[in-house]
Design an enzyme around this catalytic site. Structure first.
Site, PDB file in Angstrom:
ATOM      1  N   LYS A  15       1.322  -8.419  14.473  1.00 55.47           N
ATOM      2  CA  LYS A  15       0.184  -9.333  14.338  1.00 55.47           C
ATOM      3  C   LYS A  15       0.514 -10.744  14.813  1.00 55.47           C
ATOM      4  O   LYS A  15      -0.253 -11.347  15.547  1.00 55.47           O
ATOM      5  CB  LYS A  15      -0.284  -9.393  12.878  1.00 55.47           C
ATOM      6  CG  LYS A  15      -0.845  -8.094  12.345  1.00 55.47           C
ATOM      7  CD  LYS A  15      -1.495  -8.290  10.986  1.00 55.47           C
ATOM      8  CE  LYS A  15      -0.527  -8.798   9.926  1.00 55.47           C
ATOM      9  NZ  LYS A  15       0.552  -7.844   9.590  1.00 55.47           N
ATOM     10  N   ARG A  90      -6.150 -10.366   2.675  1.00 59.64           N
ATOM     11  CA  ARG A  90      -5.097  -9.408   2.401  1.00 59.64           C
ATOM     12  C   ARG A  90      -5.402  -8.558   1.187  1.00 59.64           C
ATOM     13  O   ARG A  90      -4.601  -7.704   0.817  1.00 59.64           O
ATOM     14  CB  ARG A  90      -3.810 -10.169   2.165  1.00 59.64           C
ATOM     15  CG  ARG A  90      -2.570  -9.567   2.812  1.00 59.64           C
ATOM     16  CD  ARG A  90      -1.448 -10.528   2.541  1.00 59.64           C
ATOM     17  NE  ARG A  90      -0.185 -10.159   3.091  1.00 59.64           N
ATOM     18  CZ  ARG A  90       0.284 -10.608   4.256  1.00 59.64           C
ATOM     19  NH1 ARG A  90      -0.453 -11.377   5.026  1.00 59.64           N
ATOM     20  NH2 ARG A  90       1.486 -10.273   4.629  1.00 59.64           N
ATOM     21  N   ARG A 129      14.023  -7.381  13.453  1.00 57.14           N
ATOM     22  CA  ARG A 129      13.601  -8.781  13.414  1.00 57.14           C
ATOM     23  C   ARG A 129      14.440  -9.565  12.407  1.00 57.14           C
ATOM     24  O   ARG A 129      14.769 -10.739  12.638  1.00 57.14           O
ATOM     25  CB  ARG A 129      12.113  -8.870  13.022  1.00 57.14           C
ATOM     26  CG  ARG A 129      11.593 -10.299  12.934  1.00 57.14           C
ATOM     27  CD  ARG A 129      10.098 -10.349  12.678  1.00 57.14           C
ATOM     28  NE  ARG A 129       9.776 -10.159  11.276  1.00 57.14           N
ATOM     29  CZ  ARG A 129       8.527 -10.109  10.801  1.00 57.14           C
ATOM     30  NH1 ARG A 129       7.496 -10.192  11.610  1.00 57.14           N
ATOM     31  NH2 ARG A 129       8.302  -9.955   9.514  1.00 57.14           N
ATOM     32  N   ARG A 135      14.444 -13.964   8.646  1.00 58.48           N
ATOM     33  CA  ARG A 135      13.395 -14.307   7.685  1.00 58.48           C
ATOM     34  C   ARG A 135      13.798 -13.802   6.306  1.00 58.48           C
ATOM     35  O   ARG A 135      14.248 -12.665   6.161  1.00 58.48           O
ATOM     36  CB  ARG A 135      12.080 -13.652   8.124  1.00 58.48           C
ATOM     37  CG  ARG A 135      10.924 -14.610   8.112  1.00 58.48           C
ATOM     38  CD  ARG A 135       9.677 -13.948   8.626  1.00 58.48           C
ATOM     39  NE  ARG A 135       9.005 -13.190   7.588  1.00 58.48           N
ATOM     40  CZ  ARG A 135       7.781 -12.694   7.726  1.00 58.48           C
ATOM     41  NH1 ARG A 135       7.136 -12.878   8.857  1.00 58.48           N
ATOM     42  NH2 ARG A 135       7.224 -12.022   6.753  1.00 58.48           N
ATOM     43  N   ARG A 146       6.741  -4.930   0.527  1.00 55.41           N
ATOM     44  CA  ARG A 146       5.613  -5.441   1.314  1.00 55.41           C
ATOM     45  C   ARG A 146       4.760  -4.292   1.848  1.00 55.41           C
ATOM     46  O   ARG A 146       3.536  -4.392   1.903  1.00 55.41           O
ATOM     47  CB  ARG A 146       6.122  -6.311   2.464  1.00 55.41           C
ATOM     48  CG  ARG A 146       6.521  -7.711   1.986  1.00 55.41           C
ATOM     49  CD  ARG A 146       7.491  -8.409   2.920  1.00 55.41           C
ATOM     50  NE  ARG A 146       6.993  -8.510   4.270  1.00 55.41           N
ATOM     51  CZ  ARG A 146       7.781  -8.589   5.348  1.00 55.41           C
ATOM     52  NH1 ARG A 146       9.095  -8.552   5.211  1.00 55.41           N
ATOM     53  NH2 ARG A 146       7.256  -8.695   6.521  1.00 55.41           N
TER      54      ARG A 146
HETATM   55  N1  LIG Z   1      -3.505 -13.684   2.357  1.00 54.18           N
HETATM   56  C1  LIG Z   1      -2.394 -13.734   1.596  1.00 54.18           C
HETATM   57  N2  LIG Z   1      -2.508 -13.594   0.250  1.00 54.18           N
HETATM   58  C2  LIG Z   1      -1.429 -13.643  -0.528  1.00 54.18           C
HETATM   59  N3  LIG Z   1      -0.177 -13.824  -0.074  1.00 54.18           N
HETATM   60  C3  LIG Z   1      -0.002 -13.983   1.254  1.00 54.18           C
HETATM   61  C4  LIG Z   1      -1.111 -13.956   2.161  1.00 54.18           C
HETATM   62  N4  LIG Z   1      -0.629 -14.147   3.422  1.00 54.18           N
HETATM   63  C5  LIG Z   1       0.703 -14.282   3.316  1.00 54.18           C
HETATM   64  N5  LIG Z   1       1.096 -14.176   2.010  1.00 54.18           N
HETATM   65  C6  LIG Z   1       2.492 -14.274   1.509  1.00 54.18           C
HETATM   66  O1  LIG Z   1       3.371 -14.591   2.597  1.00 54.18           O
HETATM   67  C7  LIG Z   1       4.304 -13.513   2.833  1.00 54.18           C
HETATM   68  C8  LIG Z   1       4.566 -13.375   4.333  1.00 54.18           C
HETATM   69  O2  LIG Z   1       3.353 -13.162   5.022  1.00 54.18           O
HETATM   70  P1  LIG Z   1       3.315 -12.673   6.537  1.00 54.18           P
HETATM   71  O3  LIG Z   1       4.181 -13.507   7.382  1.00 54.18           O
HETATM   72  O4  LIG Z   1       1.886 -12.543   6.926  1.00 54.18           O
HETATM   73  O5  LIG Z   1       4.004 -11.240   6.439  1.00 54.18           O
HETATM   74  P2  LIG Z   1       3.930 -10.009   7.404  1.00 54.18           P
HETATM   75  O6  LIG Z   1       5.277  -9.894   8.023  1.00 54.18           O
HETATM   76  O7  LIG Z   1       3.619  -8.902   6.449  1.00 54.18           O
HETATM   77  O8  LIG Z   1       2.858 -10.243   8.423  1.00 54.18           O
HETATM   78  C9  LIG Z   1       3.649 -12.298   2.170  1.00 54.18           C
HETATM   79  O9  LIG Z   1       4.577 -11.314   1.805  1.00 54.18           O
HETATM   80  C10 LIG Z   1       2.970 -12.956   0.955  1.00 54.18           C
HETATM   81  O10 LIG Z   1       3.908 -13.234  -0.069  1.00 54.18           O
HETATM   82 MG   LIG Z   2       3.243 -11.834  10.279  1.00 51.48          MG
END
Ligand SMILES: Nc1ncnc2c1ncn2[C@@H]1O[C@H](COP(=O)(O)OP(=O)(O)O)[C@@H](O)[C@H]1O
Ligand SMILES: [Mg+2]
Length: 192
Positions: A15, A90, A129, A135, A146
């Site tokens: 994404k 989400r 990654r 990260r 997750r």
């Molecule tokens: N819309 C959301 N609602 C709640 N928590 C969120 C949201 N977006 C991101 N987070 C928090 O930030 C973390 C990292 O998000 P993100 O970078 O989008 O992860 P991913 O690798 O799953 O795309 C999530 O695991 C969560 O803790």
């Molecule tokens: Mg992401």
């Protein structure tokens, strides 16, 4: 083509990568809740201190914090006509919140794009990654959590958008360029 869109899909589907490419092509801002949280954590802001305990274990940040942040971000001038949300909504409650934000502004969502990917592929991508980006939430137990959170809370969102006729599914497998082209074609067809 100014579009208001959300990008859905499991962690590791690509994404973030595709969001910045699409945003550039469509000349709209890419808004990633995960990136904004990470920037706040790194910057040591009050929001960063509040969300760190959740992101660290791969849990969702409480809706009130996330919703307020997205509401503020979407109120900024650059998001007036179009935006691409990555990582939001989400859960089903956040879908309702986004509906409210957009209804108040009289600018409904145009499309929800789901980037699909096989669970085995995404775990592999996330683990590699982890070695490159380091990260904090890309360790194996956190990745597993997750993915669970995704299956339980986020995956049901697709059905909500599908029922509204807004969902477009795009295969996230293949090269980054191939996926971008596939996304652009699917978007053009949907937005036409
Ligand atoms: N819309 C959301 N609602 C709640 N928590 C969120 C949201 N977006 C991101 N987070 C928090 O930030 C973390 C990292 O998000 P993100 O970078 O989008 O992860 P991913 O690798 O799953 O795309 C999530 O695991 C969560 O803790
Ligand atoms: Mg992401």
């Amino acid at each position: 083509m100014s579009a208001r869109l959300v990008l859905l899909g499991p962690p590791g589907a690509g994404k973030g990568t595709q969001a910045s490419r699409l945003a550039e092509r469509l000349a709209i801002p890419a808004i990633s809740t995960g990136d904004i949280f990470r920037a706040n954590i790194t910057g040591g802001t009050e929001l960063g201190r509040k969300v760190q305990e959740y992101t660290a274990v791969g849990a969702l940040v409480p809706d009130e914090l996330t919703n307020a942040m997205v509401r503020d971000r979407l109120a900024q001038a650059d998001a007036r006509d179009g935006f691409l949300l990555d990582g939001y909504p989400r859960n089903v409650a956040q879908v309702g919140e986004l509906d409210d934000i957009l209804a108040a502004a009289g600018r409904p969502l145009d499309v929800a794009v789901e980037l699909t990917a096989d669970p085995e592929v995404v775990v592999e991508r996330l683990l590699s990654r982890a070695q490159i980006e380091g990260r904090a939430d890309d360790t194996e137990p956190v990745i597993r959590h997750r993915l669970e959170v995704y299956a339980l809370q986020t995956a049901p969102i697709s059905q909500v958008y599908e029922d509204r006729g807004l969902l477009v599914r795009v295969d996230g497998l293949g090269s980054v360029d191939d996926v971008t082209e596939r996304l652009m074609l699917a978007l053009a067809a949907h937005l036409a």
